[in-house]
Design a protein around this motif. Structure first.
Motif, PDB file in Angstrom:
ATOM      1  N   ALA A 154       0.891  -1.168   0.000  1.00 45.32           N
ATOM      2  CA  ALA A 154       0.000   0.000   0.000  1.00 45.32           C
ATOM      3  C   ALA A 154       0.928   1.216   0.000  1.00 45.32           C
ATOM      4  N   GLU A 155       1.004   1.889  -1.147  1.00 41.99           N
ATOM      5  CA  GLU A 155       1.867   3.075  -1.246  1.00 41.99           C
ATOM      6  C   GLU A 155       1.067   4.261  -0.694  1.00 41.99           C
ATOM      7  N   ILE A 156       1.608   4.901   0.337  1.00 38.68           N
ATOM      8  CA  ILE A 156       0.877   5.968   1.031  1.00 38.68           C
ATOM      9  C   ILE A 156       1.616   7.285   0.797  1.00 38.68           C
ATOM     10  N   MET A 157       0.881   8.236   0.215  1.00 32.50           N
ATOM     11  CA  MET A 157       1.528   9.478  -0.236  1.00 32.50           C
ATOM     12  C   MET A 157       0.595  10.654   0.024  1.00 32.50           C
ATOM     13  N   GLY A 158       1.036  11.581   0.860  1.00 30.61           N
ATOM     14  CA  GLY A 158       0.214  12.746   1.160  1.00 30.61           C
ATOM     15  C   GLY A 158       0.565  13.918   0.261  1.00 30.61           C
ATOM     16  N   THR A 159      -0.077  15.051   0.532  1.00 29.97           N
ATOM     17  CA  THR A 159       0.309  16.318  -0.093  1.00 29.97           C
ATOM     18  C   THR A 159       0.971  17.142   1.012  1.00 29.97           C
ATOM     19  N   GLN A 160       1.380  18.359   0.666  1.00 29.59           N
ATOM     20  CA  GLN A 160       1.975  19.212   1.700  1.00 29.59           C
ATOM     21  C   GLN A 160       0.961  19.552   2.779  1.00 29.59           C
ATOM     22  N   ALA A 161      -0.325  19.424   2.441  1.00 30.26           N
ATOM     23  CA  ALA A 161      -1.374  19.801   3.395  1.00 30.26           C
ATOM     24  C   ALA A 161      -1.798  18.651   4.305  1.00 30.26           C
ATOM     25  N   THR A 162      -1.366  17.429   4.000  1.00 28.73           N
ATOM     26  CA  THR A 162      -1.851  16.280   4.778  1.00 28.73           C
ATOM     27  C   THR A 162      -1.314  16.325   6.211  1.00 28.73           C
ATOM     28  N   ASP A 163      -2.215  16.169   7.167  1.00 27.76           N
ATOM     29  CA  ASP A 163      -1.840  16.131   8.590  1.00 27.76           C
ATOM     30  C   ASP A 163      -0.989  14.875   8.851  1.00 27.76           C
ATOM     31  N   PRO A 164       0.205  15.002   9.463  1.00 27.91           N
ATOM     32  CA  PRO A 164       1.047  13.828   9.728  1.00 27.91           C
ATOM     33  C   PRO A 164       0.326  12.747  10.543  1.00 27.91           C
ATOM     34  N   ASP A 165      -0.597  13.142  11.425  1.00 24.10           N
ATOM     35  CA  ASP A 165      -1.332  12.134  12.208  1.00 24.10           C
ATOM     36  C   ASP A 165      -2.264  11.317  11.302  1.00 24.10           C
ATOM     37  N   VAL A 166      -2.814  11.983  10.293  1.00 26.31           N
ATOM     38  CA  VAL A 166      -3.677  11.280   9.332  1.00 26.31           C
ATOM     39  C   VAL A 166      -2.827  10.294   8.533  1.00 26.31           C
TER      40      VAL A 166
END
Ligand code: NAD
Length: 285
Positions: A154-166
């Motif tokens: 499962a490749e998990i990739m946020g944006t600059q806005a994604t909360d680190p806890d999320v």
């Protein structure tokens, strides 16, 4: 143990049905949403097929575990109903930016504020969709591979806005679902796997187009030299030559020459890879 329990999956096609089943198989209550009754009937058939596959192929799948997973999946064609209790919504609707934007605009209005949204998009960056979610800090990509029960990254990739806890909560959920979470630190088209695989496959195509060596020699070199189980042309046959053609045709001159070769030698003869029994190699029935 993940804080995320209730999973809703949007879109019950090839990947959505697999994601729903994998989550349910690992104990999560799942709601699988699709557009109408016809789509839900197709979803039911896919889920029944997955239950048979897990029973046959997944360690521990026999003995009722797959049937129990089926029992944890509820189908719905009402978006508000489907997401009312969701801790996370995993979106696997078609790979069209218009469909996805419309989906997130509607979803953002009806989902509880706490609900995390994750896209399974293969080619869109999450930042292209984030503005439509109404909650960019609770949005990221969670990218699964086809045949999830075997290829369980499962490749998990946020944006600059994604909360680190999320981000962390989704990493934990992936582990909970029997996946190997792959944490990606910055947005990258193609995630990790395709960032590695696409140039590798292109290089193999160029060697063939330039007349340097035949597929058997190229594959044998890779297998023996690295210990990998498959060479690039064996991978092309699994991916399917139509997909290989589409990707190559959109590339530079060498890639376009490879696309032409694939079309003339294989696709025009109905040889599409493993799926049709023949591509670069011939497969027994
Ligand atoms: P698919 O065409 O098999 O399934 C799409 C499903 O979405 C269908 O059931 C369709 O009825 C439904 N749908 C259409 N419009 C909808 C809407 N507005 N709302 C809700 N559902 C809707 O597609 P797929 O191959 O499962 O791909 C889905 C996503 O998964 C894409 O983003 C794709 O990039 C990604 N993905 C696919 C693969 C793969 O190998 N197929 C691998 C990794 C990721």
């Amino acid at each position: 143990m993940s804080a995320l329990t209730n999973v809703t999956v949007l879109g019950t096609g090839v990947l959505g049905s697999q994601i729903a089943f994998q989550a349910a198989y690992h104990g999560h209550p799942v709601v699988a949403y699709d557009l109408d009754d016809a789509a839900l009937a197709a979803a039911k058939a896919r889920i029944d097929q997955l239950a048979a596959t897990y029973t046959a192929e997944v360690v521990g799948g026999a003995g009722g575990a797959a049937e129990e997973a089926t029992g944890r999946i509820r189908l719905s064609s009402d978006l508000a109903d489907a997401v009312q209790d969701a801790d996370i919504v995993i979106e696997a609707v078609p790979e069209s930016i218009d469909i996805k934007r419309e989906t997130y605009t509607k979803l953002g209005r009806v989902a509880p504020e706490r609900t995390i949204f994750a896209t399974n998009s293969s080619t869109l960056l999450p930042s292209e969709l984030a503005p439509f979610t109404g909650r960019p800090e609770r949005f990221l990509a969670m990218h699964f591979a086809n045949r999830i029960w075997v290829h369980n990254t499962a490749e998990i990739m946020g944006t600059q806005a994604t909360d680190p806890d999320v981000f962390q909560a989704v990493v934990d959920l992936a582990s909970d679902m029997g996946m190997v979470p792959i944490e990606i630190r910055k947005e990258k088209a193609g995630y990790l796997l395709n960032s590695l695989l696409v140039p590798f496959l292109s290089a193999a195509g160029e060697l063939l187009v330039d007349g340097i060596a035949e597929p058997e020699a190229i594959d044998a070199t890779w297998r023996i030299g690295t210990g990998a189980p498959m060479g690039p042309f064996q991978i092309y046959d699994i991916v399917g030559l139509t997909t290989a053609y589409n990707i190559s045709a959109a590339g530079g001159p060498k890639q376009q020459a490879f696309a032409k070769l694939i079309k003339e030698r294989y696709i025009d003869q109905g040889k599409l890879g493993v799926a049709t029994g023949e591509g670069f190699y011939t497969y027994g029935s």
